[in-house]
Design a protein around this motif. Structure first.
Motif, short mmCIF file in Angstrom:
data_model
loop_
_atom_site.label_atom_id
_atom_site.label_comp_id
_atom_site.label_asym_id
_atom_site.label_seq_id
_atom_site.Cartn_x
_atom_site.Cartn_y
_atom_site.Cartn_z
N GLU A 19 -4.81 24.73 -11.54
CA GLU A 19 -3.54 24.46 -10.88
C GLU A 19 -2.37 24.67 -11.83
N ASN A 20 -1.32 25.30 -11.37
CA ASN A 20 -0.04 25.38 -12.07
C ASN A 20 -0.21 25.74 -13.55
N VAL A 21 -0.97 26.78 -13.80
CA VAL A 21 -1.18 27.22 -15.18
C VAL A 21 0.14 27.67 -15.81
N GLU A 22 0.98 28.32 -15.03
CA GLU A 22 2.27 28.75 -15.55
C GLU A 22 3.13 27.54 -15.90
N GLY A 23 2.99 26.47 -15.12
CA GLY A 23 3.71 25.23 -15.45
C GLY A 23 3.28 24.68 -16.80
N ALA A 24 1.99 24.80 -17.10
CA ALA A 24 1.49 24.35 -18.41
C ALA A 24 2.10 25.18 -19.53
N ARG A 25 2.17 26.48 -19.31
CA ARG A 25 2.80 27.34 -20.33
C ARG A 25 4.26 26.96 -20.51
N GLN A 26 4.94 26.62 -19.41
CA GLN A 26 6.35 26.24 -19.50
C GLN A 26 6.53 24.95 -20.29
N VAL A 27 5.61 24.01 -20.10
CA VAL A 27 5.67 22.76 -20.87
C VAL A 27 5.61 23.06 -22.36
N LEU A 28 4.69 23.93 -22.75
CA LEU A 28 4.55 24.26 -24.17
C LEU A 28 5.77 25.00 -24.70
N ARG A 29 6.38 25.84 -23.86
CA ARG A 29 7.62 26.52 -24.27
C ARG A 29 8.74 25.50 -24.47
N GLU A 30 8.84 24.55 -23.57
CA GLU A 30 9.89 23.54 -23.67
C GLU A 30 9.68 22.63 -24.88
N LEU A 31 8.43 22.33 -25.17
CA LEU A 31 8.15 21.54 -26.38
C LEU A 31 8.58 22.29 -27.63
N ALA A 32 8.29 23.58 -27.67
CA ALA A 32 8.70 24.40 -28.81
C ALA A 32 10.22 24.43 -28.92
N ALA A 33 10.90 24.58 -27.78
CA ALA A 33 12.36 24.61 -27.79
C ALA A 33 12.95 23.28 -28.25
N ALA A 34 12.20 22.20 -28.02
CA ALA A 34 12.66 20.88 -28.44
C ALA A 34 12.36 20.61 -29.92
N GLY A 35 11.72 21.56 -30.57
CA GLY A 35 11.43 21.40 -31.99
C GLY A 35 10.07 20.79 -32.29
N ILE A 36 9.18 20.75 -31.27
CA ILE A 36 7.84 20.23 -31.48
C ILE A 36 6.93 21.39 -31.89
N ASP A 37 6.44 21.34 -33.12
CA ASP A 37 5.59 22.38 -33.67
C ASP A 37 4.13 22.04 -33.35
N MET A 38 3.59 22.63 -32.28
CA MET A 38 2.23 22.29 -31.86
C MET A 38 1.19 22.70 -32.88
N ASP A 39 1.43 23.78 -33.62
CA ASP A 39 0.48 24.17 -34.66
C ASP A 39 0.35 23.08 -35.71
N LYS A 40 1.49 22.52 -36.11
CA LYS A 40 1.46 21.45 -37.11
C LYS A 40 0.84 20.18 -36.53
N VAL A 41 1.20 19.86 -35.29
CA VAL A 41 0.64 18.67 -34.65
C VAL A 41 -0.88 18.74 -34.61
N THR A 42 -1.40 19.88 -34.15
CA THR A 42 -2.86 19.99 -34.00
C THR A 42 -3.58 20.07 -35.35
N SER A 43 -2.93 20.71 -36.33
CA SER A 43 -3.53 20.75 -37.67
C SER A 43 -3.60 19.36 -38.28
N ASP A 44 -2.51 18.61 -38.15
CA ASP A 44 -2.49 17.24 -38.67
C ASP A 44 -3.53 16.36 -37.98
N LEU A 45 -3.69 16.55 -36.68
CA LEU A 45 -4.67 15.75 -35.95
C LEU A 45 -6.08 16.03 -36.42
N ARG A 46 -6.37 17.28 -36.74
CA ARG A 46 -7.71 17.61 -37.22
C ARG A 46 -7.97 16.93 -38.57
N VAL A 47 -7.00 17.00 -39.46
CA VAL A 47 -7.14 16.34 -40.77
C VAL A 47 -7.30 14.84 -40.58
N ASP A 48 -6.46 14.25 -39.73
CA ASP A 48 -6.54 12.81 -39.48
C ASP A 48 -7.87 12.43 -38.85
#
Length: 598
Positions: free
Chosen positions: A322-351
């Motif tokens: 469902e709403n796969v494009e909406g999911a992509r839009q969420v990730l675009r908006e997070l990036a525009a807000a300054g949320i670095d998902m690569d860093k978030v996910t890398s930190d989570l793996r280390v933690d």
């Protein structure tokens, strides 16, 4: 028996696995019951689960006593206890394994965190664990670290069933999928069977926990109402969007040319397994990470409380598509807000690796403590000598066991109390306290960080403004623990007596005091009167105010509008006088320096 939503979930293509293990689950027949009544077709374990199971029960005391007398090292004792549980679970699940033609019926055992960054060490330990258990229906869990990727490929090539764990990034997921494919390709080239099973465990709720924290910081720092509203809309959206992108990658890789030859040779796909699916934020739906991640060729491994919640009120639909494009839009908006998902996910793996390593350390410490007690003759389960009451109590306990009272309470079976349908609904809506300890445990680091933040900014006192259930636990905790070092001095204001309010105001420095407005309904007159008075007296500074309330209340709205430092939305299915271990009790306790981690 009518099929419950867990069976519907399985029929929709998402296998139901239990993210928990404890010896009594197998020896009491409870796991078999869950297979028959709750559609459970697999289990996962990890170091944290075993830490709680072994350290928090007497299930293992007899086995531990035998191992201690054998004089083997503590780590070997630990591995013996873990392996025996895996064997027992694998045996119970073996019929499922056969019935599903090896698709389900697995239980997972994880390599120790100390080899997470050691490729050869991981390979050797994976083989050792697989051989120790000696059952075909097990997965060895390997973390998706840089060193883990080549180990995954090698173990697949060697014919071991592998569950790849601690994945948060779509890019890492793609690397893992291709490591699986390369391992199978090597087997096919060497003319070995390609019937090796694998799942890729993609962690979900921790992503929202991390991203929501960053969003909350940005919301608190923003003075633009439009920007704040936009950021608020992104709360609780990152994890599902991220998982949907992983599922898109799964379909692209395993339905494409990369896997075509292997599929033709009879290989099974590496299914996506949704892990960390217990809802960490009490203001979100307790089945959010199940309902939103349903699709073919997937697994959802759930904590018991999440599984029971879905059994009670889960709804099944093909949500992953469902709403796969909406999911992509969420990730675009997070990036525009300054949320670095690569860093978030890398930190989570280390933690994540560190978290499991800490759990192993705690488990070894617990084993050492129990070992010492056993050697001193003081360990093991306690027995009560009840004299003339013994027969009556034993009879009653047998009745409770036969009617499954404890399990039915845990499952929020309101039929234990009333048969009326509307009354049962009301009862179920007040039983959130049954899982509150598990739901709040994940919030402890956040509360401790808030205390350090406030102390670091020079705050010295905290005033809890609440009535009844909102103030009872904080008052008891304050009187019990006093003012531990490193915390704020807690004052509980639960009266409208002018003299008491005046005395409190004189006892604190308004500029160095944080005010907690605690009201389940958000409309408690006395509490709102306290709040409005001190809002004026403290200079209308949102950074000095914290709200604790249910989702959707007018207090929550006002806290957002006025820029409160934090708003804690409590699970709405917890009554005020049962709220000691919810935000209503834990926030003031943590700020006061009480060790709420247990």
């Amino acid at each position: 028996m009518a099929k419950n939503p867990l069976f519907e979930l399985y029929e929709a293509g998402t296998s139901v696995w239990l993210d928990y293990i404890r010896r009594s689950l197998m020896t009491s027949g409870e796991l078999q019951r869950m297979i028959e009544e709750d559609a459970v077709v697999g289990m996962t374990s990890n170091p944290t689960i075993f830490e709680k199971a072994i350290g928090g029960s007497s299930d293992y005391d007899d086995a531990l006593r035998d191992l201690v007398h054998a004089g083997i090292p503590d780590e070997e004792i630990m591995l013996n206890l873990i392996v025996e549980d895996i064997k027992l679970a694998a045996d119970v699940l073996k019929p499922v394994y056969e019935q599903t033609k090896h698709k389900d019926g697995y239980v997972s055992i994880e390599v120790l965190p100390r080899v997470a960054d050691d490729t050869q060490g991981t390979i050797a330990m994976a083989h050792d664990l697989f051989d120790r258990v000696g059952r075909p229906n097990i997965f060895v869990k390997i973390p998706a670290t840089d060193a883990g990727l080549p180990a995954i490929e090698q173990c697949i090539a060697d014919g071991l069933n592998i569950n790849i764990t601690l994945m948060f990034s779509v890019k890492v997921y793609e690397d893992v999928a291709r490591a699986f494919i390369r391992g199978l390709q090597r087997r096919m080239k060497d003319r070995h069977p390609v019937d090796v099973a694998s799942v890729a465990s993609f962690f979900v709720s921790r992503v929202d926990t991390a991203v929501d924290k960053l969003l909350a910081q940005k919301i608190a720092a923003s003075t633009d109402p439009t920007e704040r509203a936009g950021l608020q809309k992104l709360m609780g959206k990152a994890a599902v969007a991220n998982a949907k992108m992983a599922y898109q990658a799964f379909m692209r890789i395993f339905n494409g040319p990369e896997f075509a030859d292997l599929r033709a040779a009879g290989a099974s796909v590496q299914r996506c397994l949704w892990a960390s699916t217990g809802t960490k934020n009490p203001s979100y739906s307790d089945v959010m990470y199940v309902e939103e991640l349903i699709g073919s060729e997937t697994v959802n491994t759930m904590p018991q409380q999440t599984m029971m919640a879905f059994k009670e009120h889960g709804e099944v639909r093909p949500s992953l598509l469902e709403n796969v494009e909406g999911a992509r839009q969420v990730l675009r908006e997070l990036a525009a807000a300054g949320i670095d998902m690569d860093k978030v996910t890398s930190d989570l793996r280390v933690d994540g690796v560190k978290l499991f390593a800490d759990s192993i350390d705690k488990l070894l410490e617990e084993i050492a403590n129990k070992k010492q007690k056993l050697q001193q003759g003081s360990g093991g389960a306690h027995e009560a000598q009840l004299g003339t009451l013994d027969n009556a109590v034993s009879t009653r306990l047998e009745q409770l066991e036969q009617t499954a009272v404890v399990r039915r309470i845990a499952e929020k079976d309101a039929g234990l109390w009333k048969s009326n349908g509307s009354t049962q609904t009301e009862i179920r809506e007040r039983l959130g306290w049954l899982q509150v300890a598990d739901r709040m445990e994940e919030r402890v680091p956040e509360l401790e960080a808030l205390r350090k933040e406030l102390v670091g900014e020079g705050f010295t006192d905290v005033v809890l403004m609440g009535m009844g259930g909102s103030s009872l636990a904080p008052e008891v905790l304050r009187q019990t623990f006093g003012a531990p070092s490193g915390g704020l001095d807690v004052h509980v204001l639960d009266t409208t007596d002018p003299a008491a309010i005046s005395a409190l105001e004189k006892a604190i420095d308004l500029g160095k005091t944080v005010f907690i407005v605690a009201s389940k309904s958000g409309t408690t007159l006395e509490t709102l009167s306290h709040y409005r008075y001190f809002w004026q007296q403290a200079g209308q500074k949102g950074g000095q105010f914290i709200a604790i309330t249910d989702p959707g209340t007018s207090l929550a709205d006002e806290a957002s509008r006025r820029g409160f430092r934090r708003t804690f939305l409590n699970p709405p299915d917890i009554g005020g006088r049962y709220s000691a271990l919810s935000y209503f009790g834990l926030v003031p306790a943590a700020l006061g320096g009480v060790d709420v981690s247990g």
